[in-house]
Write an enzyme that holds these catalytic residues in place. Sequence first.
Site, PDB file in Angstrom:
ATOM      1  N   TYR A   1      15.329  -5.005  14.744  1.00 47.39           N
ATOM      2  CA  TYR A   1      15.169  -4.899  13.292  1.00 47.39           C
ATOM      3  C   TYR A   1      16.314  -5.629  12.577  1.00 47.39           C
ATOM      4  CZ  TYR A   1      14.449  -2.611   8.739  1.00 47.39           C
ATOM      5  OH  TYR A   1      14.239  -2.361   7.405  1.00 47.39           O
TER       6      TYR A   1
ATOM      7  N   ASN B   1       7.630  -8.412   1.396  1.00 45.55           N
ATOM      8  CA  ASN B   1       8.094  -7.035   1.578  1.00 45.55           C
ATOM      9  C   ASN B   1       7.606  -6.399   2.882  1.00 45.55           C
ATOM     10  OD1 ASN B   1       8.857  -4.153   0.519  1.00 45.55           O
ATOM     11  ND2 ASN B   1       6.667  -4.046   0.962  1.00 45.55           N
TER      12      ASN B   1
ATOM     13  N   SER C   1       0.822  -1.217   0.000  1.00 47.62           N
ATOM     14  CA  SER C   1       0.000   0.000   0.000  1.00 47.62           C
ATOM     15  C   SER C   1       0.857   1.268   0.000  1.00 47.62           C
ATOM     16  CB  SER C   1      -0.940   0.006   1.210  1.00 47.62           C
ATOM     17  OG  SER C   1      -0.238  -0.363   2.385  1.00 47.62           O
ATOM     18  N   ARG C   2       2.125   1.110   0.356  1.00 46.31           N
ATOM     19  CA  ARG C   2       3.019   2.281   0.447  1.00 46.31           C
ATOM     20  C   ARG C   2       4.442   1.874   0.090  1.00 46.31           C
ATOM     21  NH1 ARG C   2       3.774   3.534   5.874  1.00 46.31           N
ATOM     22  NH2 ARG C   2       2.614   1.779   6.732  1.00 46.31           N
TER      23      ARG C   2
HETATM   24  P1  NAP Z   1       6.736   1.472   4.746  1.00 48.97           P
HETATM   25  O1  NAP Z   1       6.754   2.628   3.832  1.00 48.97           O
HETATM   26  O2  NAP Z   1       6.644   1.697   6.214  1.00 48.97           O
HETATM   27  O3  NAP Z   1       5.531   0.496   4.277  1.00 48.97           O
HETATM   28  C1  NAP Z   1       5.327  -0.699   4.937  1.00 48.97           C
HETATM   29  C2  NAP Z   1       4.284  -1.510   4.219  1.00 48.97           C
HETATM   30  O4  NAP Z   1       4.147  -2.768   4.898  1.00 48.97           O
HETATM   31  C3  NAP Z   1       2.908  -0.868   4.229  1.00 48.97           C
HETATM   32  O5  NAP Z   1       2.263  -1.165   3.025  1.00 48.97           O
HETATM   33  C4  NAP Z   1       2.222  -1.556   5.405  1.00 48.97           C
HETATM   34  O6  NAP Z   1       0.809  -1.640   5.290  1.00 48.97           O
HETATM   35  C5  NAP Z   1       2.795  -2.944   5.294  1.00 48.97           C
HETATM   36  N1  NAP Z   1       2.764  -3.733   6.532  1.00 48.97           N
HETATM   37  C6  NAP Z   1       3.378  -3.482   7.714  1.00 48.97           C
HETATM   38  N2  NAP Z   1       3.136  -4.461   8.585  1.00 48.97           N
HETATM   39  C7  NAP Z   1       2.341  -5.354   7.933  1.00 48.97           C
HETATM   40  C8  NAP Z   1       1.752  -6.591   8.275  1.00 48.97           C
HETATM   41  N3  NAP Z   1       1.922  -7.125   9.508  1.00 48.97           N
HETATM   42  N4  NAP Z   1       1.000  -7.238   7.368  1.00 48.97           N
HETATM   43  C9  NAP Z   1       0.829  -6.720   6.130  1.00 48.97           C
HETATM   44  N5  NAP Z   1       1.359  -5.558   5.734  1.00 48.97           N
HETATM   45  C10 NAP Z   1       2.101  -4.882   6.628  1.00 48.97           C
HETATM   46  O7  NAP Z   1       8.027   0.549   4.545  1.00 48.97           O
HETATM   47  P2  NAP Z   1       9.114   0.505   3.355  1.00 48.97           P
HETATM   48  O8  NAP Z   1      10.162   1.493   3.676  1.00 48.97           O
HETATM   49  O9  NAP Z   1       8.440   0.558   2.035  1.00 48.97           O
HETATM   50  O10 NAP Z   1       9.763  -0.929   3.603  1.00 48.97           O
HETATM   51  C11 NAP Z   1       9.370  -2.089   2.879  1.00 48.97           C
HETATM   52  C12 NAP Z   1      10.311  -3.226   3.245  1.00 48.97           C
HETATM   53  O11 NAP Z   1      11.656  -2.861   2.930  1.00 48.97           O
HETATM   54  C13 NAP Z   1      10.306  -3.548   4.746  1.00 48.97           C
HETATM   55  O12 NAP Z   1      10.458  -4.934   4.940  1.00 48.97           O
HETATM   56  C14 NAP Z   1      11.527  -2.804   5.252  1.00 48.97           C
HETATM   57  O13 NAP Z   1      12.034  -3.368   6.446  1.00 48.97           O
HETATM   58  C15 NAP Z   1      12.471  -2.980   4.078  1.00 48.97           C
HETATM   59  N6  NAP Z   1      13.525  -1.969   4.044  1.00 48.97           N
HETATM   60  C16 NAP Z   1      13.236  -0.634   4.006  1.00 48.97           C
HETATM   61  C17 NAP Z   1      14.264   0.303   4.000  1.00 48.97           C
HETATM   62  C18 NAP Z   1      14.014   1.783   3.948  1.00 48.97           C
HETATM   63  O14 NAP Z   1      14.984   2.544   4.092  1.00 48.97           O
HETATM   64  N7  NAP Z   1      12.798   2.255   3.722  1.00 48.97           N
HETATM   65  C19 NAP Z   1      15.587  -0.142   4.049  1.00 48.97           C
HETATM   66  C20 NAP Z   1      15.859  -1.504   4.102  1.00 48.97           C
HETATM   67  C21 NAP Z   1      14.816  -2.420   4.101  1.00 48.97           C
HETATM   68  P3  NAP Z   1      -0.173  -0.422   5.788  1.00 48.97           P
HETATM   69  O15 NAP Z   1       0.102   0.729   4.874  1.00 48.97           O
HETATM   70  O16 NAP Z   1      -1.536  -0.946   5.606  1.00 48.97           O
HETATM   71  O17 NAP Z   1       0.226  -0.145   7.192  1.00 48.97           O
END
Ligand code: NAP
Length: 248
Positions: free
Chosen positions: A156, A91, A15-16
């Site tokens: 984390y 993801n 969703s995001r």
């Molecule tokens: P984000 O913007 O916070 O988005 C998180 C997404 O995961 C949202 O769509 C959220 O849904 C969903 N979500 C969270 N908990 C959930 C659950 N229990 N069941 C189903 N959906 C769930 O995160 P992001 O930055 O895009 O990160 C995506 C992935 O990449 C994560 O695994 C994160 O750890 C990894 N990552 C991110 C970064 C970074 O710098 N951003 C770096 C390294 C790794 P809702 O919108 O409905 O809440």
Amino acid sequence: MKLLENKTALITGASRGIGEAIALKFAEQGAHIAFTYLSSEERAKTLEEKLKQFGVQAKGYKSDAGDYASTEALAAEVLKDFGAIGICVNNAGISRDNLLLRITPEQWDDVMQANLKSVYNLTKQVIKPMMKARSGSIINLSSVVGVKGNSGQSAYAASKAGIIGFTKSIAQELGSRNIRVNAIAPGFVETDMTHYLNDGEGGGKWFEKIPMQRFGKPEEIANVALFLASEMSSYVTGQVISTCGGMN
Ligand code: NAP
């Protein structure tokens, strides 16, 4: 010919942020998209409409990735709706950053459930149809923090390091079935998750840790996911692809 023509991808947490970028990238390349979200109902509806504009089938499912029974029900529903799951992107994830002295058992458990157990939950479901089809690509979102560690992120980092061990093990179990399993380890990416790092200069003080001197964009992670999902990476499995502007 599009890279993912006639494939079906199931992406959690789209969703995001990074998940949304992956969904859009895959749809642009011809994949039908099943995706999940937890609370962003409106954003999920908007994404569903955007995805359909690529002429593919698309549906969002409200489903908690950390809950085993929910993922079991999800996979059954997606198979009924789409008929196949050829690509799975684990993801969905959260961060609850705190020094070890302060982190509570509840925070620790929340992170493990949403980030690590979630990957076990859904992978266990999707390998059944993939084994039948003798084909599949599973992509798990780890993090540079899972490779290097980071002060204030022990839970984390442990969850993301766990994903790497899981990915490498499952790749060995499933290689003979032509199911590939890989992880992406992003550095700092511009999403809601890293929003709090923005110091008004877009994260300026963090740039000294990043050789490329900037945060990544969700689309830059989506490009790597596209490579891993497509036949372009047909001999790549059990790998962790660092996508971190040189941090690792
Ligand atoms: P984000 O913007 O916070 O988005 C998180 C997404 O995961 C949202 O769509 C959220 O849904 C969903 N979500 C969270 N908990 C959930 C659950 N229990 N069941 C189903 N959906 C769930 O995160 P992001 O930055 O895009 O990160 C995506 C992935 O990449 C994560 O695994 C994160 O750890 C990894 N990552 C991110 C970064 C970074 O710098 N951003 C770096 C390294 C790794 P809702 O919108 O409905 O809440």
